[in-house]
Scaffold this motif. Sequence first.
Motif, PDB file in Angstrom:
ATOM      1  N   SER A  92      56.991  -4.056  -3.996  1.00 34.82           N
ATOM      2  CA  SER A  92      56.497  -3.188  -3.194  1.00 34.82           C
ATOM      3  C   SER A  92      58.312  -2.783  -3.712  1.00 34.82           C
ATOM      4  O   SER A  92      59.635  -2.803  -2.871  1.00 34.82           O
ATOM      5  N   LYS A  97      56.138   0.678  -7.135  1.00 31.45           N
ATOM      6  CA  LYS A  97      55.088   1.115  -6.449  1.00 31.45           C
ATOM      7  C   LYS A  97      54.722   2.602  -7.130  1.00 31.45           C
ATOM      8  O   LYS A  97      53.660   2.810  -6.980  1.00 31.45           O
ATOM      9  N   THR A 113      51.747   1.429   1.554  1.00 38.87           N
ATOM     10  CA  THR A 113      53.199   1.140   0.870  1.00 38.87           C
ATOM     11  C   THR A 113      53.761   0.039   1.765  1.00 38.87           C
ATOM     12  O   THR A 113      53.656  -0.154   3.146  1.00 38.87           O
ATOM     13  N   ASP A 114      54.419  -0.800   2.035  1.00 34.81           N
ATOM     14  CA  ASP A 114      55.590  -1.310   1.973  1.00 34.81           C
ATOM     15  C   ASP A 114      54.994  -2.243   2.919  1.00 34.81           C
ATOM     16  O   ASP A 114      55.669  -2.167   4.241  1.00 34.81           O
ATOM     17  N   THR A 150      51.635  -2.139  -1.628  1.00 34.09           N
ATOM     18  CA  THR A 150      52.313  -3.070  -2.539  1.00 34.09           C
ATOM     19  C   THR A 150      52.883  -3.175  -0.992  1.00 34.09           C
ATOM     20  O   THR A 150      52.881  -3.173   0.068  1.00 34.09           O
TER      21      THR A 150
END
Length: 320
Positions: A92, A97, A113-114, A150
């Motif tokens: 990430s 990303k 994400t994250d 990610t």
Amino acid sequence: MAEVLVYVDHVDGAVRKPTLELLTLARRIGEPVAVALGAGAENTAAVLAEHGAVKVLTADAPEFAEYLVVPKVDALQAAYEAVSPAAVLVPSSAEGKEIAARLAVRIGSGIITDAVDLEAGDEGPVATQSAFAASFTTKSRVSKGTPVITVKPNSAAVEAAPAAGAVEALAVTFGALATGTKVTSRTPRESTGRPELTEAAIVVSGGRGVNGAENFSIIEALADSLGAAVGASRAAVDAGWYPHTNQVGQTGKSVSPQLYVAAGISGAIQHRAGMQTSKTIVAVNKDAEAPIFELVDYGVVGDLFEVVPQLTEEIKARKG
């Protein structure tokens, strides 16, 4: 068991720690297949195999170094089509990303994400995320297509799990957009000898209470005694006391180390958003009512100019 693609973040064959963490998470949901691109890609195989990669797909071409992002997306898409994985995991970072988002659009899949954790679920991988400045923890899964996820650095412990790590060449055909943005020059980042902020296991940050650029040497001394990275609050950065590249917070970098030490930082929501997922948080502040004390594991009410040097000396003494 289904295969899981893991995008490899490396520099001339030296694999960065977030990739090894991804391999740990990938083993929870399938068999990791690593995708290493660019110069030195084949040199990553031994380390990747040691940490669980059953296969390493490699490709090298001038496009990976000479152009931004899109050639890597082309390669990851080629790997996806060759493997038909259960999920695609990407570190990430800012570049990671963008690669993940472009890939998700191309293959018509959802993206998360994250993520800070990953587990197997009956209907596909379930990702844990921290939301609203880490005030809430959510669990999500992709409902359409192959999950592209990610994962933030320091989300999992690196675990050795020797596997075959068979190296296979990946055939990549670059699309028309691959050469759309050319890299015209590169400038090596000046090394401080300290770990990368977003990847460090320990981070020591200073804030408004440091009261000047010249006093950040106190923060740096503690960080160096711990082998830590140095961070700074937005107030310290805006005052010009420390570089913007070291800012921790909502408008800076998000960190999730095993240990986070906040010295002279009040704990405004902007800063908390960037460090609240740290495993252990220690704060030093002379204001007993500072918001930072609401989320710490250990708090010291005292003058950082007295407390931090004593802590540094004690650490050095114990190291002997």
